[in-house]
Design an enzyme around this catalytic site. Structure first.
Site, PDB file in Angstrom:
ATOM      1  N   ARG A  88       0.824  -1.214   0.000  1.00  0.00           N
ATOM      2  CA  ARG A  88       0.000   0.000   0.000  1.00  0.00           C
ATOM      3  C   ARG A  88       0.860   1.266   0.000  1.00  0.00           C
ATOM      4  NH1 ARG A  88      -5.227  -1.944   3.538  1.00  0.00           N
ATOM      5  NH2 ARG A  88      -5.762  -3.610   2.119  1.00  0.00           N
TER       6      ARG A  88
ATOM      7  N   ASP B 218     -17.109   7.137   8.280  1.00  0.00           N
ATOM      8  CA  ASP B 218     -15.903   6.345   8.057  1.00  0.00           C
ATOM      9  C   ASP B 218     -14.697   7.267   8.185  1.00  0.00           C
ATOM     10  OD1 ASP B 218     -15.474   3.342   6.731  1.00  0.00           O
ATOM     11  OD2 ASP B 218     -13.753   4.666   6.473  1.00  0.00           O
TER      12      ASP B 218
HETATM   13  C1  SAM Z   1     -13.797  -3.837   6.330  1.00  0.00           C
HETATM   14  S1  SAM Z   1     -14.604  -2.268   6.252  1.00  0.00           S
HETATM   15  C2  SAM Z   1     -16.201  -2.694   6.912  1.00  0.00           C
HETATM   16  C3  SAM Z   1     -17.320  -2.013   6.170  1.00  0.00           C
HETATM   17  C4  SAM Z   1     -18.732  -2.412   6.610  1.00  0.00           C
HETATM   18  N1  SAM Z   1     -18.983  -2.043   7.979  1.00  0.00           N
HETATM   19  C5  SAM Z   1     -18.957  -3.891   6.408  1.00  0.00           C
HETATM   20  O1  SAM Z   1     -19.028  -4.648   7.373  1.00  0.00           O
HETATM   21  O2  SAM Z   1     -19.055  -4.322   5.239  1.00  0.00           O
HETATM   22  C6  SAM Z   1     -13.818  -1.428   7.639  1.00  0.00           C
HETATM   23  C7  SAM Z   1     -13.980   0.093   7.557  1.00  0.00           C
HETATM   24  O3  SAM Z   1     -13.562   0.635   8.808  1.00  0.00           O
HETATM   25  C8  SAM Z   1     -12.973   1.892   8.563  1.00  0.00           C
HETATM   26  N2  SAM Z   1     -12.157   2.272   9.739  1.00  0.00           N
HETATM   27  C9  SAM Z   1     -11.003   1.723  10.184  1.00  0.00           C
HETATM   28  N3  SAM Z   1     -10.569   2.354  11.278  1.00  0.00           N
HETATM   29  C10 SAM Z   1     -11.475   3.323  11.549  1.00  0.00           C
HETATM   30  C11 SAM Z   1     -11.580   4.310  12.561  1.00  0.00           C
HETATM   31  N4  SAM Z   1     -10.654   4.433  13.535  1.00  0.00           N
HETATM   32  N5  SAM Z   1     -12.626   5.156  12.524  1.00  0.00           N
HETATM   33  C12 SAM Z   1     -13.572   5.047  11.551  1.00  0.00           C
HETATM   34  N6  SAM Z   1     -13.525   4.129  10.573  1.00  0.00           N
HETATM   35  C13 SAM Z   1     -12.495   3.271  10.567  1.00  0.00           C
HETATM   36  C14 SAM Z   1     -12.178   1.653   7.293  1.00  0.00           C
HETATM   37  O4  SAM Z   1     -11.876   2.850   6.618  1.00  0.00           O
HETATM   38  C15 SAM Z   1     -13.120   0.740   6.502  1.00  0.00           C
HETATM   39  O5  SAM Z   1     -13.901   1.451   5.590  1.00  0.00           O
END
Ligand code: SAM
Length: 291
Positions: free
Chosen positions: A46, A159
């Site tokens: 990345r 997000d």
């Molecule tokens: C794997 S995705 C999950 C998306 C959705 N909730 C699902 O289950 O399909 C994880 C998301 O968490 C977000 N994320 C990670 N750390 C975070 C934080 N500290 N605050 C807010 N969002 C966060 C990432 O940017 C990503 O879009």
């Protein structure tokens, strides 16, 4: 100690252990994502992509630039690139089925009795929007199936990644990403279109859009709202946090759920080992019981 070496046409990229440790310290401090040793290849891939985009020739130059200002676009892009955004429509569908068959009909009946029309929910870590749009479809369908219910739905979707939020706001999904959407929902809530690249795609309807407010939010920061929410989806993100962070987060969710409200976590994210005040209702569904 050198841990990874990649030669590319544009850059000789070496990620030293010290650089990897610096990255994981910064990432943990900023958003509490724990990057274990096994994530080095992922981080390298990345960071390499970011370096190429920015025209950097060494990791040191890249990190000096990115880490010098945590409010800069470069730092935001770096955090965006580290987070994992995998998602899909109707992912872990049992949650949406439980909402539409059990929770929402009961909630609507209760609210109707109390003369309350508002249903508030939060998709925390909504990624590119598939989760909140699925929730919006679930809410609208539930309202249709409960004709007496007058509902004012408010769905907050947040997000940390600005890149995925931009996709979510655009609301256009290439045909392969629509795989989980039943045909009936696709014709009702989407319009066929073509992307700039000429791909077949679908755009979400204004009816879905008007329920959702997309906002940028790092879950580790102060939250500029307090609910109370009828339910919160926090799925497939706690897996990246350590137990202490999960515990703090779950307590914060507890504080902004209304009594009787639900917290949904990802199916692989049990709250075992996390102290909390919620009642486990079914797999990955937790209730803030009436006080
Ligand atoms: C794997 S995705 C999950 C998306 C959705 N909730 C699902 O289950 O399909 C994880 C998301 O968490 C977000 N994320 C990670 N750390 C975070 C934080 N500290 N605050 C807010 N969002 C966060 C990432 O940017 C990503 O879009």
């Amino acid at each position: 100690m050198q841990t990874e070496t990649t030669n590319t046409a544009q850059a000789n990229f070496m990620l030293t252990e010290a650089e990897f440790n610096l990255i994981r310290t910064v990432v943990y401090k900023h958003c509490k994502i724990s990057l274990n040793d096994d994530k080095i290849a992922l981080v390298r891939a990345r960071v390499t992509k970011q370096m190429r985009t920015g025209g950097f020739l060494s990791v040191k130059d890249y990190l000096d630039h990115v880490l010098s200002d945590h409010k800069s676009a470069a730092f935001i892009g770096f955090i965006d690139s580290i987070s994992t955004n995998l998602t899909s429509f109707f992912r872990e569908n049992q949650h949406f089925e439980y909402l539409s068959k059990v929770f929402l009909p009961n909630l609507m009946a209760k609210k109707r009795k109390a003369g309350d029309t508002r249903i508030m929910a939060w998709s925390a870590a909504c990624s590119s929007g598939e989760e909140p749009y699925t929730l919006a479809m679930t809410l609208l369908e539930a309202a249709e199936q409960n004709p007496g219910a007058k509902c004012d739905f408010r769905l907050l979707a947040t997000d940390i990644s600005t890149a995925v939020l931009s996709t979510a706001r655009t609301g256009v999904y290439a045909a392969p990403r629509m795989a989980g959407v039943p045909d009936r929902h696709r014709s009702k809530y989407f319009t066929a279109c073509t992307t700039a690249a000429g791909e077949r795609a679908y755009e979400v309807s204004p009816e879905l859009r008007q329920i959702i407010r997309f906002r940028h939010l790092n879950l580790m920061d102060a939250w500029p709202f307090s609910g109370p929410f009828d339910f919160i989806f926090c799925r497939n993100v706690m897996i990246y946090f350590d137990k202490q962070t999960q515990q703090t987060l779950v307590e914060r969710y507890w504080n902004c759920l209304r009594p009787g409200g639900l917290l949904f976590t990802g199916h692989s994210e049990s709250l075992t080992g996390v102290k909390h005040r919620l009642t486990h209702r079914r797999p990955s569904v937790y209730e803030k019981c009436d006080l």
